[in-house]
Scaffold this motif. Structure first.
Motif, mmCIF file in Angstrom:
data_model
loop_
_atom_site.group_PDB
_atom_site.id
_atom_site.type_symbol
_atom_site.label_atom_id
_atom_site.label_comp_id
_atom_site.label_asym_id
_atom_site.label_seq_id
_atom_site.Cartn_x
_atom_site.Cartn_y
_atom_site.Cartn_z
ATOM 1 N N SER A 109 104.821 -33.210 49.900
ATOM 2 C CA SER A 109 104.742 -33.498 51.325
ATOM 3 C C SER A 109 105.823 -34.452 51.816
ATOM 4 O O SER A 109 106.277 -34.343 52.926
ATOM 5 C CB SER A 109 103.364 -34.062 51.670
ATOM 6 O OG SER A 109 103.194 -35.314 51.041
ATOM 7 N N VAL A 110 106.241 -35.385 50.976
ATOM 8 C CA VAL A 110 107.181 -36.400 51.442
ATOM 9 C C VAL A 110 108.439 -36.470 50.588
ATOM 10 O O VAL A 110 109.546 -36.278 51.076
ATOM 11 C CB VAL A 110 106.501 -37.799 51.466
ATOM 12 C CG1 VAL A 110 107.481 -38.855 51.913
ATOM 13 C CG2 VAL A 110 105.300 -37.795 52.391
ATOM 14 N N GLY A 111 108.255 -36.740 49.316
ATOM 15 C CA GLY A 111 109.382 -37.033 48.447
ATOM 16 C C GLY A 111 110.405 -35.927 48.353
ATOM 17 O O GLY A 111 111.600 -36.177 48.487
ATOM 18 N N PHE A 112 109.959 -34.708 48.130
ATOM 19 C CA PHE A 112 110.902 -33.609 47.970
ATOM 20 C C PHE A 112 111.677 -33.351 49.253
ATOM 21 O O PHE A 112 112.889 -33.159 49.227
ATOM 22 C CB PHE A 112 110.184 -32.339 47.504
ATOM 23 C CG PHE A 112 111.137 -31.245 47.136
ATOM 24 C CD1 PHE A 112 111.804 -31.275 45.923
ATOM 25 C CD2 PHE A 112 111.386 -30.197 48.001
ATOM 26 C CE1 PHE A 112 112.702 -30.274 45.581
ATOM 27 C CE2 PHE A 112 112.271 -29.187 47.669
ATOM 28 C CZ PHE A 112 112.932 -29.226 46.454
ATOM 29 N N ALA A 113 110.975 -33.384 50.371
ATOM 30 C CA ALA A 113 111.648 -33.162 51.652
ATOM 31 C C ALA A 113 112.703 -34.233 51.898
ATOM 32 O O ALA A 113 113.808 -33.944 52.356
ATOM 33 C CB ALA A 113 110.628 -33.145 52.785
ATOM 34 N N LEU A 114 112.378 -35.479 51.568
ATOM 35 C CA LEU A 114 113.343 -36.557 51.741
ATOM 36 C C LEU A 114 114.555 -36.354 50.841
ATOM 37 O O LEU A 114 115.695 -36.515 51.274
ATOM 38 C CB LEU A 114 112.703 -37.912 51.440
ATOM 39 C CG LEU A 114 113.628 -39.123 51.548
ATOM 40 C CD1 LEU A 114 114.183 -39.268 52.954
ATOM 41 C CD2 LEU A 114 112.905 -40.380 51.123
ATOM 42 N N LEU A 115 114.321 -35.954 49.600
ATOM 43 C CA LEU A 115 115.437 -35.731 48.686
ATOM 44 C C LEU A 115 116.321 -34.580 49.146
ATOM 45 O O LEU A 115 117.539 -34.642 49.023
ATOM 46 C CB LEU A 115 114.932 -35.482 47.267
ATOM 47 C CG LEU A 115 114.303 -36.696 46.594
ATOM 48 C CD1 LEU A 115 113.735 -36.305 45.235
ATOM 49 C CD2 LEU A 115 115.298 -37.822 46.464
ATOM 50 N N VAL A 116 115.720 -33.534 49.685
ATOM 51 C CA VAL A 116 116.497 -32.408 50.207
ATOM 52 C C VAL A 116 117.396 -32.893 51.342
ATOM 53 O O VAL A 116 118.584 -32.569 51.399
ATOM 54 C CB VAL A 116 115.569 -31.269 50.687
ATOM 55 C CG1 VAL A 116 116.332 -30.238 51.500
ATOM 56 C CG2 VAL A 116 114.880 -30.612 49.501
ATOM 57 N N VAL A 117 116.845 -33.714 52.212
ATOM 58 C CA VAL A 117 117.625 -34.238 53.330
ATOM 59 C C VAL A 117 118.712 -35.187 52.818
ATOM 60 O O VAL A 117 119.863 -35.110 53.235
ATOM 61 C CB VAL A 117 116.702 -34.946 54.351
ATOM 62 C CG1 VAL A 117 117.511 -35.678 55.400
ATOM 63 C CG2 VAL A 117 115.772 -33.932 55.010
ATOM 64 N N LEU A 118 118.372 -36.069 51.881
ATOM 65 C CA LEU A 118 119.356 -37.019 51.366
ATOM 66 C C LEU A 118 120.504 -36.316 50.652
ATOM 67 O O LEU A 118 121.631 -36.822 50.639
ATOM 68 C CB LEU A 118 118.692 -38.035 50.433
ATOM 69 C CG LEU A 118 117.777 -39.055 51.102
ATOM 70 C CD1 LEU A 118 117.142 -39.968 50.052
ATOM 71 C CD2 LEU A 118 118.505 -39.872 52.154
ATOM 72 N N PRO A 173 110.657 -27.432 50.688
ATOM 73 C CA PRO A 173 110.691 -26.693 49.443
ATOM 74 C C PRO A 173 110.808 -25.188 49.656
ATOM 75 O O PRO A 173 110.140 -24.621 50.508
ATOM 76 C CB PRO A 173 109.350 -27.036 48.792
ATOM 77 C CG PRO A 173 108.889 -28.287 49.465
ATOM 78 C CD PRO A 173 109.484 -28.277 50.830
ATOM 79 N N GLY A 174 111.670 -24.581 48.876
ATOM 80 C CA GLY A 174 111.870 -23.144 48.950
ATOM 81 C C GLY A 174 110.826 -22.386 48.145
ATOM 82 O O GLY A 174 109.898 -22.967 47.581
#
Length: 191
Positions: A109-118, A173-174
Motif C-alpha cells: 500500500s505504501v512502501g512499494f508505491a513510494l519506491l516506484v516513484v523514487l 505495483p504491476g
C-alpha cells in the motif's frame, strides 16, 4: 590502525542506528543496502577522530547521505539485472513482529508505491527529497552532502517534488508484483 571509539560514542551511535537505517532505506529502497550503509558509517566513525565531531547526529546523517548518494550513482552507472531483481528484500520476522501477510499488505500500500516513484528521480533529487521531505533536514545540511548551495539544493528538492506529484498515481505495483503477492499469500500456488 583502527582506533576504538569511546563507550559514549558507541552508545550515541547505537541511539542513532534506527534513524540512520530508516534514512538509508528510504533513499536506497533496500534493507540490505541500508544495513551496509549504516555499517560503513560505523566503520568511518571508528576511523575518525571523535574529538573533531561537534554534532554526532549531523555528522552521521552526512556520512550516511553521502554513502547512499554514492551507491545510487553507482547503481545508475552500473545497473544490476538478474534473477529476481523485481522482488523486494526477503526478510525473516521474529515472533511478535507483524506477519509476512501484514508486511506485504503494508509494503504493497505504501512502501512499494513510494519506491516506484523514487526510482524516477536522479540520485541528487532522491537524496534531497528524502532528507528534506521525510526527515526535515535543512537544505543547508543537504547542500553540504551534495556539494551544492542551499538555494541549489532547494531547487533540486523542488524539482523532485514536482516529479513525484506528476507521477501517475496508478503507477503502483504491476501484474508481476501482484502475482508475487498472491503467491506469497497462497503458498499452494508455488508448488
Amino acid at each position: 590502525m583502527t582506533t576504538h571509539p569511546s563507550d559514549l560514542v558507541t552508545e550515541a551511535f547505537e541511539a542513532q542506528r534506527d534513524r540512520l537505517r530508516a534514512l538509508a532505506y528510504r533513499v536506497l529502497g533496500s534493507h540490505a543496502d541500508a544495513e551496509d550503509v549504516v555499517q560503513e558509517a560505523w566503520m568511518r566513525l571508528v576511523r575518525h577522530d571523535e574529538a573533531t565531531i561537534g554534532n554526532l547526529a549531523g555528522w552521521l546523517t552526512t556520512v550516511v547521505g553521502r554513502i547512499s548518494l554514492d551507491l545510487l550513482r553507482s547503481r545508475q552507472a552500473h545497473p544490476e539485472t538478474g534473477y529476481g531483481h523485481e522482488f523486494t528484500d526477503l526478510v525473516v520476522t521474529p515472533a511478535g513482529e507483524p506477519t509476512p501477510d501484514e508486511q506485504v499488505a503494508l509494503a504493497d500500500s505504501v512502501g512499494f508505491a513510494l519506491l516506484v516513484v523514487l526510482d524516477t528521480l536522479n540520485p541528487s533529487e532522491r537524496l534531497a527529497f528524502v532528507l528534506h521531505d521525510m526527515f526535515a533536514i535543512p537544505f543547508q545540511e543537504i547542500g553540504h552532502i551534495l556539494g551544492k548551495s542551499a538555494d541549489a539544493t532547494k531547487m533540486i528538492a523542488s524539482r523532485a517534488r514536482r516529479k513525484v506529484q506528476a507521477t501517475d498515481r496508478s503507477a503502483g505495483p504491476g501484474r508481476e508484483h501482484q502475482e508475487v503477492v498472491q503467491a506469497f499469500r497462497c503458498p499452494d500456488v508455488l508448488r
